[in-house]
Design a protein around this motif. Structure first.
Motif, PDB file in Angstrom:
ATOM      1  N   VAL A 273       0.793  -1.363  -0.016  1.00 32.53           N
ATOM      2  CA  VAL A 273      -0.131  -0.077  -0.108  1.00 32.53           C
ATOM      3  C   VAL A 273       0.805   1.197   0.034  1.00 32.53           C
ATOM      4  O   VAL A 273       1.750   1.456   0.986  1.00 32.53           O
ATOM      5  CB  VAL A 273      -0.885  -0.005   1.143  1.00 32.53           C
ATOM      6  N   VAL A 274       0.905   2.141  -1.098  1.00 35.33           N
ATOM      7  CA  VAL A 274       1.543   3.266  -1.079  1.00 35.33           C
ATOM      8  C   VAL A 274       0.610   4.480  -0.794  1.00 35.33           C
ATOM      9  O   VAL A 274      -0.428   4.431  -1.032  1.00 35.33           O
ATOM     10  CB  VAL A 274       2.096   3.433  -2.474  1.00 35.33           C
ATOM     11  N   VAL A 275       1.434   5.710  -0.229  1.00 30.86           N
ATOM     12  CA  VAL A 275       0.613   6.926   0.151  1.00 30.86           C
ATOM     13  C   VAL A 275       1.263   7.981  -0.784  1.00 30.86           C
ATOM     14  O   VAL A 275       2.342   8.090  -0.812  1.00 30.86           O
ATOM     15  CB  VAL A 275       0.851   7.133   1.532  1.00 30.86           C
ATOM     16  N   LEU A 276       0.396   8.747  -1.353  1.00 30.93           N
ATOM     17  CA  LEU A 276       0.864  10.085  -1.816  1.00 30.93           C
ATOM     18  C   LEU A 276       0.148  11.323  -1.414  1.00 30.93           C
ATOM     19  O   LEU A 276      -0.985  11.535  -1.662  1.00 30.93           O
ATOM     20  CB  LEU A 276       0.584   9.955  -3.642  1.00 30.93           C
ATOM     21  N   HIS A 277       0.875  12.282  -0.852  1.00 26.81           N
ATOM     22  CA  HIS A 277       0.396  13.431  -0.319  1.00 26.81           C
ATOM     23  C   HIS A 277       1.356  14.577   0.042  1.00 26.81           C
ATOM     24  O   HIS A 277       2.619  14.015  -0.310  1.00 26.81           O
ATOM     25  CB  HIS A 277      -0.486  13.238   1.045  1.00 26.81           C
ATOM     26  N   SER A 278       1.189  15.700   0.048  1.00 23.87           N
ATOM     27  CA  SER A 278       2.169  16.762   0.193  1.00 23.87           C
ATOM     28  C   SER A 278       3.176  16.596   1.091  1.00 23.87           C
ATOM     29  O   SER A 278       4.074  17.545   0.989  1.00 23.87           O
ATOM     30  CB  SER A 278       1.430  18.097  -0.008  1.00 23.87           C
ATOM     31  N   ASN A 279       2.924  16.009   2.077  1.00 20.77           N
ATOM     32  CA  ASN A 279       3.915  15.758   3.327  1.00 20.77           C
ATOM     33  C   ASN A 279       5.000  14.964   2.970  1.00 20.77           C
ATOM     34  O   ASN A 279       5.930  14.967   3.895  1.00 20.77           O
ATOM     35  CB  ASN A 279       3.361  15.512   4.611  1.00 20.77           C
ATOM     36  N   GLN A 284      10.299  10.499  -1.811  1.00 24.66           N
ATOM     37  CA  GLN A 284       9.485   9.621  -1.387  1.00 24.66           C
ATOM     38  C   GLN A 284       8.209   9.433  -2.325  1.00 24.66           C
ATOM     39  O   GLN A 284       7.758   8.248  -2.920  1.00 24.66           O
ATOM     40  CB  GLN A 284       8.809   9.943   0.084  1.00 24.66           C
ATOM     41  N   ARG A 285       7.819  10.664  -2.774  1.00 26.41           N
ATOM     42  CA  ARG A 285       6.698  10.535  -3.646  1.00 26.41           C
ATOM     43  C   ARG A 285       7.076  10.007  -4.826  1.00 26.41           C
ATOM     44  O   ARG A 285       6.113   9.211  -5.602  1.00 26.41           O
ATOM     45  CB  ARG A 285       6.340  12.145  -3.893  1.00 26.41           C
ATOM     46  N   LEU A 286       8.092  10.124  -5.568  1.00 21.10           N
ATOM     47  CA  LEU A 286       8.406   9.646  -6.860  1.00 21.10           C
ATOM     48  C   LEU A 286       8.601   7.972  -6.670  1.00 21.10           C
ATOM     49  O   LEU A 286       8.029   7.113  -7.682  1.00 21.10           O
ATOM     50  CB  LEU A 286       9.634  10.057  -7.421  1.00 21.10           C
ATOM     51  N   ASP A 287       9.137   7.656  -5.566  1.00 19.65           N
ATOM     52  CA  ASP A 287       9.267   6.235  -5.418  1.00 19.65           C
ATOM     53  C   ASP A 287       7.732   5.317  -5.358  1.00 19.65           C
ATOM     54  O   ASP A 287       7.619   4.516  -5.919  1.00 19.65           O
ATOM     55  CB  ASP A 287      10.117   5.775  -4.104  1.00 19.65           C
ATOM     56  N   ALA A 288       7.001   6.264  -4.605  1.00 22.77           N
ATOM     57  CA  ALA A 288       5.512   5.590  -4.443  1.00 22.77           C
ATOM     58  C   ALA A 288       4.938   5.483  -5.778  1.00 22.77           C
ATOM     59  O   ALA A 288       4.123   4.591  -6.130  1.00 22.77           O
ATOM     60  CB  ALA A 288       4.658   6.462  -3.356  1.00 22.77           C
ATOM     61  N   TRP A 289       5.170   6.685  -6.514  1.00 22.68           N
ATOM     62  CA  TRP A 289       4.513   6.990  -7.820  1.00 22.68           C
ATOM     63  C   TRP A 289       4.986   5.740  -8.841  1.00 22.68           C
ATOM     64  O   TRP A 289       4.152   5.227  -9.475  1.00 22.68           O
ATOM     65  CB  TRP A 289       4.924   8.445  -8.349  1.00 22.68           C
ATOM     66  N   LEU A 290       6.123   5.453  -8.756  1.00 18.29           N
ATOM     67  CA  LEU A 290       6.882   4.223  -9.471  1.00 18.29           C
ATOM     68  C   LEU A 290       6.316   3.167  -9.150  1.00 18.29           C
ATOM     69  O   LEU A 290       6.189   2.165 -10.158  1.00 18.29           O
ATOM     70  CB  LEU A 290       8.307   4.390  -9.573  1.00 18.29           C
ATOM     71  N   GLN A 291       6.154   2.581  -7.953  1.00 27.25           N
ATOM     72  CA  GLN A 291       5.665   1.530  -7.585  1.00 27.25           C
ATOM     73  C   GLN A 291       4.094   1.404  -8.093  1.00 27.25           C
ATOM     74  O   GLN A 291       3.652   0.250  -8.636  1.00 27.25           O
ATOM     75  CB  GLN A 291       5.434   1.279  -6.040  1.00 27.25           C
ATOM     76  N   ALA A 292       3.403   2.458  -7.874  1.00 33.11           N
ATOM     77  CA  ALA A 292       2.154   2.369  -8.732  1.00 33.11           C
ATOM     78  C   ALA A 292       2.042   2.054 -10.165  1.00 33.11           C
ATOM     79  O   ALA A 292       1.533   1.281 -10.674  1.00 33.11           O
ATOM     80  CB  ALA A 292       1.187   3.560  -8.345  1.00 33.11           C
ATOM     81  N   LYS A 293       3.070   3.011 -10.839  1.00 31.90           N
ATOM     82  CA  LYS A 293       3.185   2.965 -12.193  1.00 31.90           C
ATOM     83  C   LYS A 293       3.412   1.335 -12.756  1.00 31.90           C
ATOM     84  O   LYS A 293       2.972   0.910 -13.833  1.00 31.90           O
ATOM     85  CB  LYS A 293       4.299   3.793 -12.748  1.00 31.90           C
ATOM     86  N   GLU A 294       4.267   0.715 -12.046  1.00 26.98           N
ATOM     87  CA  GLU A 294       4.722  -0.521 -12.222  1.00 26.98           C
ATOM     88  C   GLU A 294       3.978  -1.804 -11.814  1.00 26.98           C
ATOM     89  O   GLU A 294       4.453  -2.942 -11.913  1.00 26.98           O
ATOM     90  CB  GLU A 294       6.321  -0.926 -11.805  1.00 26.98           C
ATOM     91  N   GLY A 295       2.816  -1.524 -11.171  1.00 26.83           N
ATOM     92  CA  GLY A 295       1.938  -2.572 -10.647  1.00 26.83           C
ATOM     93  C   GLY A 295       2.622  -3.076  -9.433  1.00 26.83           C
ATOM     94  O   GLY A 295       1.679  -4.314  -9.112  1.00 26.83           O
ATOM     95  N   ILE A 296       3.594  -2.658  -8.683  1.00 27.92           N
ATOM     96  CA  ILE A 296       3.794  -3.183  -7.752  1.00 27.92           C
ATOM     97  C   ILE A 296       3.080  -2.781  -6.502  1.00 27.92           C
ATOM     98  O   ILE A 296       2.618  -3.594  -5.697  1.00 27.92           O
ATOM     99  CB  ILE A 296       5.446  -2.627  -7.049  1.00 27.92           C
ATOM    100  N   ARG A 298      -0.603  -2.248  -5.033  1.00 23.09           N
ATOM    101  CA  ARG A 298      -1.671  -2.857  -5.456  1.00 23.09           C
ATOM    102  C   ARG A 298      -2.876  -1.773  -5.045  1.00 23.09           C
ATOM    103  O   ARG A 298      -3.868  -1.758  -5.491  1.00 23.09           O
ATOM    104  CB  ARG A 298      -1.932  -4.087  -4.963  1.00 23.09           C
ATOM    105  N   ILE A 299      -2.524  -1.163  -4.039  1.00 18.40           N
ATOM    106  CA  ILE A 299      -3.476  -0.165  -3.520  1.00 18.40           C
ATOM    107  C   ILE A 299      -2.789   1.339  -3.046  1.00 18.40           C
ATOM    108  O   ILE A 299      -1.681   1.308  -2.518  1.00 18.40           O
ATOM    109  CB  ILE A 299      -3.995  -0.564  -2.078  1.00 18.40           C
ATOM    110  N   ILE A 300      -3.297   2.085  -3.858  1.00 17.92           N
ATOM    111  CA  ILE A 300      -2.701   3.645  -3.812  1.00 17.92           C
ATOM    112  C   ILE A 300      -3.813   4.578  -3.140  1.00 17.92           C
ATOM    113  O   ILE A 300      -4.641   4.703  -3.592  1.00 17.92           O
ATOM    114  CB  ILE A 300      -2.398   4.008  -5.185  1.00 17.92           C
ATOM    115  N   ILE A 301      -3.254   5.295  -1.871  1.00 18.87           N
ATOM    116  CA  ILE A 301      -4.005   6.145  -1.183  1.00 18.87           C
ATOM    117  C   ILE A 301      -3.449   7.509  -1.338  1.00 18.87           C
ATOM    118  O   ILE A 301      -2.306   7.682  -1.213  1.00 18.87           O
ATOM    119  CB  ILE A 301      -4.349   5.777  -0.050  1.00 18.87           C
TER     120      ILE A 301
END
Length: 733
Positions: A273-279, A284-296, A298-301
């Motif tokens: 589960v990855v989290v994306l917000h302004s804090n 950290q944001r790019l790493d979470a974004w890449l995990q979502a992009k590559e399908g790693i 499965r849940i993006i909040i």
């Protein structure tokens, strides 16, 4: 010769042509890749839209691009299409709109890869003995590489005291090599669940079945009373998509709600589960974004901007508290994440679910028109019962720091029964302002048409509009008197009064001032969930999504605020806030009660809410807007302007309206309101004005806005003001 047509992040509403960089294989270029180009005196990262054979710019004036930054576009085709559509719909410069859809590091031209992806290791069969005794630092560096056979990043080498410039020398001697390491974030557990799902009631099961029933696009409005178990519906619907190999995107309105949402999902799912917000940091944001992009992942909040997060296997999108105005960006690129979520789901042919207890009037209208599938949860989950409402008429009643005697008696009764009390007051600070008792002077902000709020901790005056602060004066600025008194009550003052009245019980204040520190909100929630009797005092931060099993009394101190707002949405927001706060009471086995202090106990809106519920109120509101020709029955856009001299912004808008009305090609059916000074004309030292455009025909409105932007761009007067267009505005101020 082929040319590169790029969208450049700038205020200019046009595309730019460049020559290809040297040794560039144009056959491999795809729309959406990033291109580093010279732009004025800077180097910027643009987005390639097409390779074209023609250009309107003389070839000798075209500059060559510096480099192509990507082999593959960072954004998939559907998101590139969505960002282009959003830029056009919200009348925003396309280059900036496309740039906003990317993480900050990608906007800056950084590689589209994980942190520490480039690692170093010792070459096969490398030995310290290959280096002479005189090469002491190279020997130390090689030993460090030998100690890390899996690889080590340059940052880690520096942290260990290694000399990174010597890496190239070791590489030349074939003693070291660099390689690309891709982190393995994959979960190898075949069971996606940590814990078993709860048993659904009939309404919840029907909602889940509807969401997972059809393949392809479907827009669902999930209207469930507070405590009806909407989150459990989300979880069980998401489980279906996860088991089908898909991903889920969940949008929440505020950062404050993110930790508890993440905790709920991590407790249920045995997945990334990855989290994306302004804090988050940019990395950290790019790493979470890449995990979502590559399908790693499965849940993006995430919050609003997470709507542009790519998913390799898109399955479903959820918008929690869809009515919340936080989903509309109020500065710069003024998009609505909720509306873009519907458009994205349509492009990706997946379902989108908008969940709330108090739907926006726009979403209800769409549901009534059949555009959205309307799902209802009318009963609370488990054995919880709806709270009992009491309108407490405080006319002629003495108030102690905003608290009436009958209310204080009920607070004491609930605390002595061992339960918790929530006091809602949507004003942070100690008092809304400071007043001179002798002459009536008020502590106004020098940069805004607003009063400054008095804060006690630390002791100062603070403008919540422009963030300016100053010390509390010892005497009146007007008459010199020292009789300065706080006027009204904020959360600090209410907290202080309750500590004196209930010294045996903890008083916990929840507002922006007490939750600024990292993990502060989570620490407060943990303390409340211990279940000990206490009083929670807070602003609307307490109203959204929180589950307090032991809260049995909710007191709304000023239920009248917003009833007489100049904004036509004021009544809607007041109703939503009242019911959202009321929903915190009686969510478990303890019955709940809501006491609303009001000077207008006979007001039809309050009585409609209390006696008939939100849907009856919303029907009345929709009928009134129909009669008054207001959104969502018509389409609306607002042109705002501000300048540092009073009247300049208003004159600019008046001249613009005159030019447009003289245009014989103007679309039919456009209504103009204004220009007028904004309700708060002066803000942050700027004088503001606004011009509203309305039409029953959305296409005609957008044709008019396109004409408007062309005229403004050609008008020299536009350089003297700051202007913006807000399509489908949610804030009329």
């Amino acid at each position: 010769m082929p040319y590169l047509r790029l969208a450049i992040p700038s205020p200019l509403r046009r595309l730019f042509d460049y020559l290809p960089p040297a040794q560039c294989d144009l056959t491999e270029l795809k729309p959406g890749v990033r291109v580093l180009v010279p732009f004025g005196r800077r180097e910027v990262t643009g987005i390639l839209l097409e390779v074209t054979e023609t250009t309107e710019v003389p070839v000798n004036k075209l500059k060559p691009a510096i480099s192509i930054l990507d082999q593959q576009p960072p954004l998939p085709e559907t998101l590139l299409k969505l960002a282009r559509w959003a830029g056009n719909y919200y009348q925003h410069p396309l280059g900036d709109a496309l740039s906003q859809a990317l993480p900050v590091l990608l906007r800056k031209g950084e590689p589209c890869e994980y942190a520490h992806q480039h690692l170093w290791r010792a070459a096969k069969d490398a030995s310290i003995d290959a280096l002479g005794r005189s090469a002491a630092r190279q020997r130390e560096l090689l030993q460090l590489l030998l100690d890390h056979p899996q690889g080590i990043s340059t940052d880690a080498i520096r942290a260990e005291g290694g000399q990174t410039p010597l890496l190239k020398k070791l590489e030349e001697k074939q003693l070291a090599e660099s390689f690309i390491h891709k982190p393995d974030h994959q979960s190898h557990n075949n069971n996606p669940l940590h814990e078993a799902p709860l048993t659904l009631n009939q309404e919840q099961q029907k909602a889940v079945d509807s969401i997972i029933d059809k393949s392809g696009f479907a827009a669902h409005l999930l209207q469930g009373v507070t405590g009806s178990g909407k989150t459990e519906v989300y979880l069980q619907a998401i489980e279906h998509f996860i088991r089908a190999g898909k991903q889920a995107l969940i949008l929440v309105p505020e950062i404050g709600l993110t930790p508890q949402t993440v905790a709920r999902f991590k407790a249920r799912f045995n997945l990334q589960v990855v989290v994306l917000h302004s804090n988050l940091t940019d990395r950290q944001r790019l790493d979470a974004w890449l995990q979502a992009k590559e399908g790693i992942a499965r849940i993006i909040i995430g919050t609003r901007s997470a709507i542009f997060t790519p998913m390799l296997h898109p399955g479903v999108i959820f918008i929690d508290e869809e009515h919340d105005t936080s989903f509309k960006q109020q500065e710069g690129f003024r998009y609505s994440a909720r509306d873009l979520a519907v458009m994205r789901a349509n492009y990706e042919k997946i379902p989108v679910v908008m969940g709330t207890a108090t739907p926006s009037i726009e979403s209800l209208h769409n549901a009534k028109q059949g555009r959205y599938n309307w799902l209802k949860l009318n009963q609370r989950a488990g054995n919880a019962r709806p709270p009992q409402f009491e309108l407490l008429d405080i006319k002629q009643l003495p108030l102690q720091d905003g608290l009436s005697t009958p209310l204080l008696q009920q607070i004491r009764s609930h605390l002595e029964q061992g339960t918790q009390v929530l006091i809602f007051l949507n004003r942070r600070g100690f008092a809304p302002t400071l007043m001179c008792h002798d002459c009536g002077w008020l502590a106004d902000c020098r940069r805004c048409d607003a009063h400054m709020t008095l804060h006690r901790k630390p002791f100062h005056l603070h403008c919540h509009h422009c963030d300016s602060q100053r010390p509390v004066p010892t005497q009146c600025d007007s008459c010199g008197s020292t009789e300065l008194k706080p006027v009204g009550a904020g959360t600090e003052r209410t907290e202080e009064a309750l500590k004196k009245l209930f010294p045996k019980f903890p008083i916990i204040r929840v507002d922006r001032d007490t939750t600024q520190r990292k993990h502060a909100m989570q620490q407060i929630m943990d303390r409340v969930h211990q279940g000990n009797p206490c009083i929670l005092v807070g602003t609307q931060m307490l109203a959204k999504g929180h589950h307090f099993p032991k809260v049995t009394l909710v007191a709304i101190l000023n239920a009248d605020s917003g009833l007489f707002s100049a904004d036509f949405r004021g009544m809607e927001r007041t109703a939503q806030l009242i019911l959202q706060v009321a929903g915190r009471a009686g969510r478990a086995e303890h019955p709940g009660k809501v006491v609303m202090q009001t000077h207008h106990a006979d007001h039809p809106v309050i009585n409609s809410l209390v006696n008939e519920g939100y849907e009856a109120f919303a029907d009345q509101e929709l009928n009134q807007r129909h009669g008054a020709q207001l959104p969502p029955l018509i389409h609306c856009a607002m042109l705002r302007a501000e300048a540092n001299h009073q009247g300049r912004a208003e004159r600019f808008l008046a001249n613009l309206r005159n030019m447009l009305q003289e245009d014989i090609l103007q679309p039919d059916g456009i209504q103009w309101l204004g220009p007028l000074p904004s309700p708060m004309e002066k803000r942050a030292g700027q004088f503001r004005a606004q011009l509203v455009l309305q039409s029953a025909n959305r296409k005609a409105l957008h044709l008019q806005l396109q004409s408007l932007t062309r005229i403004i761009d050609a008008d020299p007067e536009s350089r003297k003001v700051r202007w913006s267009i807000d399509v489908d505005p949610v804030d009329m101020f």
